[in-house]
Motif scaffolding. Structure first.
Motif, PDB file in Angstrom:
ATOM      1  N   GLU A  17      26.670  39.618  18.799  1.00 60.82           N
ATOM      2  CA  GLU A  17      25.295  40.117  18.757  1.00 60.82           C
ATOM      3  C   GLU A  17      25.217  41.350  17.851  1.00 60.82           C
ATOM      4  N   ALA A  18      26.231  42.183  17.936  1.00 59.80           N
ATOM      5  CA  ALA A  18      26.291  43.377  17.087  1.00 59.80           C
ATOM      6  C   ALA A  18      26.457  42.985  15.620  1.00 59.80           C
ATOM      7  N   ALA A  20      25.348  40.264  14.337  1.00 63.60           N
ATOM      8  CA  ALA A  20      24.048  39.713  13.916  1.00 63.60           C
ATOM      9  C   ALA A  20      23.116  40.820  13.418  1.00 63.60           C
ATOM     10  N   SER A  21      23.284  42.015  13.953  1.00 66.93           N
ATOM     11  CA  SER A  21      22.368  43.113  13.597  1.00 66.93           C
ATOM     12  C   SER A  21      22.497  43.525  12.135  1.00 66.93           C
ATOM     13  N   ILE A  22      23.605  43.181  11.499  1.00 66.23           N
ATOM     14  CA  ILE A  22      23.750  43.572  10.082  1.00 66.23           C
ATOM     15  C   ILE A  22      23.528  42.383   9.137  1.00 66.23           C
ATOM     16  N   LYS A  48      21.837  34.883  19.872  1.00 68.40           N
ATOM     17  CA  LYS A  48      21.100  35.824  20.713  1.00 68.40           C
ATOM     18  C   LYS A  48      20.649  37.027  19.882  1.00 68.40           C
ATOM     19  N   GLY A  49      21.567  37.526  19.064  1.00 63.01           N
ATOM     20  CA  GLY A  49      21.253  38.677  18.211  1.00 63.01           C
ATOM     21  C   GLY A  49      20.148  38.384  17.208  1.00 63.01           C
ATOM     22  N   LEU A  50      20.022  37.118  16.830  1.00 61.23           N
ATOM     23  CA  LEU A  50      18.978  36.737  15.864  1.00 61.23           C
ATOM     24  C   LEU A  50      17.670  36.370  16.577  1.00 61.23           C
ATOM     25  N   ALA A 155      28.839  48.854  13.355  1.00 58.34           N
ATOM     26  CA  ALA A 155      28.106  48.044  14.338  1.00 58.34           C
ATOM     27  C   ALA A 155      29.001  47.595  15.499  1.00 58.34           C
TER      28      ALA A 155
END
Ligand code: ADP
Ligand code: MG
Length: 161
Positions: A17-18, A20-22, A48-50, A155
């Motif tokens: 998920e982390a 995905a944040s980048i 989930k992150g997206l 991240a």
């Protein structure tokens, strides 16, 4: 190369998920690791992150599944691939050009027909630790990723050192 350590499938999802944040449109992630290493689990965390709410499962029998989101996620598993041409036929390049992101399980088997810039994420067991521990190595390949390792490291700081 960044190394992280996770001690549960929950932690693997949180790590993903982390990551995905980048992510940005056009990004390609190759997941490498033996059966059961956690490639699909990692993809679930990415989803989930997206912001994808659908449950992500192994696409083994369909090769490719697309999950809609602001950044659509194309999930590929090339384990059962017989010919590299099958990957070319998927049109992954075009999908990335259209603004999605792609994650390819067993991606190392398909590098000859994939773009040259990708984030390789290797999941490995730790024989000296418990069954649920995984060592995760993240390696940005190509010029597009070389400047981004710092952002990734930041991240996922919680799981590195
Ligand atoms: P792959 O796609 O690499 O074959 P899966 O993600 O489908 O692997 O399966 C991983 C299995 O290992 C799941 O049953 C999951 O619950 C279990 N597991 C235990 N610990 C971890 C961990 N730290 N990360 C990922 N999966 C884990
Ligand atoms: Mg899998």
């Amino acid at each position: 190369m960044i190394k992280a350590r996770v001690e549960s499938s929950f932690a693997t999802r949180a790590l993903a998920e982390a990551v995905a944040s980048i992510l940005a449109k056009g990004d390609l992630i190759l997941l490498v690791g033996d059966l059961g290493a956690g490639k699909t689990t990692f993809t679930q965390g990415l989803g989930k992150g997206l912001g994808i709410e659908d449950q992500i499962t192994s696409p083994t029998f369909v090769l490719l599944r697309t999950y809609d989101a602001d950044l659509p996620l194309h999930h590929v598993d090339v384990y059962r691939l017989e010919h590299l041409q099958e990957v070319i036929d998927l049109g992954l390049m075009e999908m990335l050009d259209d603004g999605g992101v792609a994650v390819v399980e067993w991606g190392d088997l398909a590098t000859p027909v994939l773009p040259r810039d990708f984030l390789e994420i290797r999941l490995g067991f730790d024989d000296t630790a418990g069954d649920d521990v995984r060592i995760v190595s993240l390696n940005g390949v190509g010029s597009k990723w070389s400047q981004r390792e710092e952002a990734i490291a930041l991240a996922i700081e919680e799981w590195t050192q």
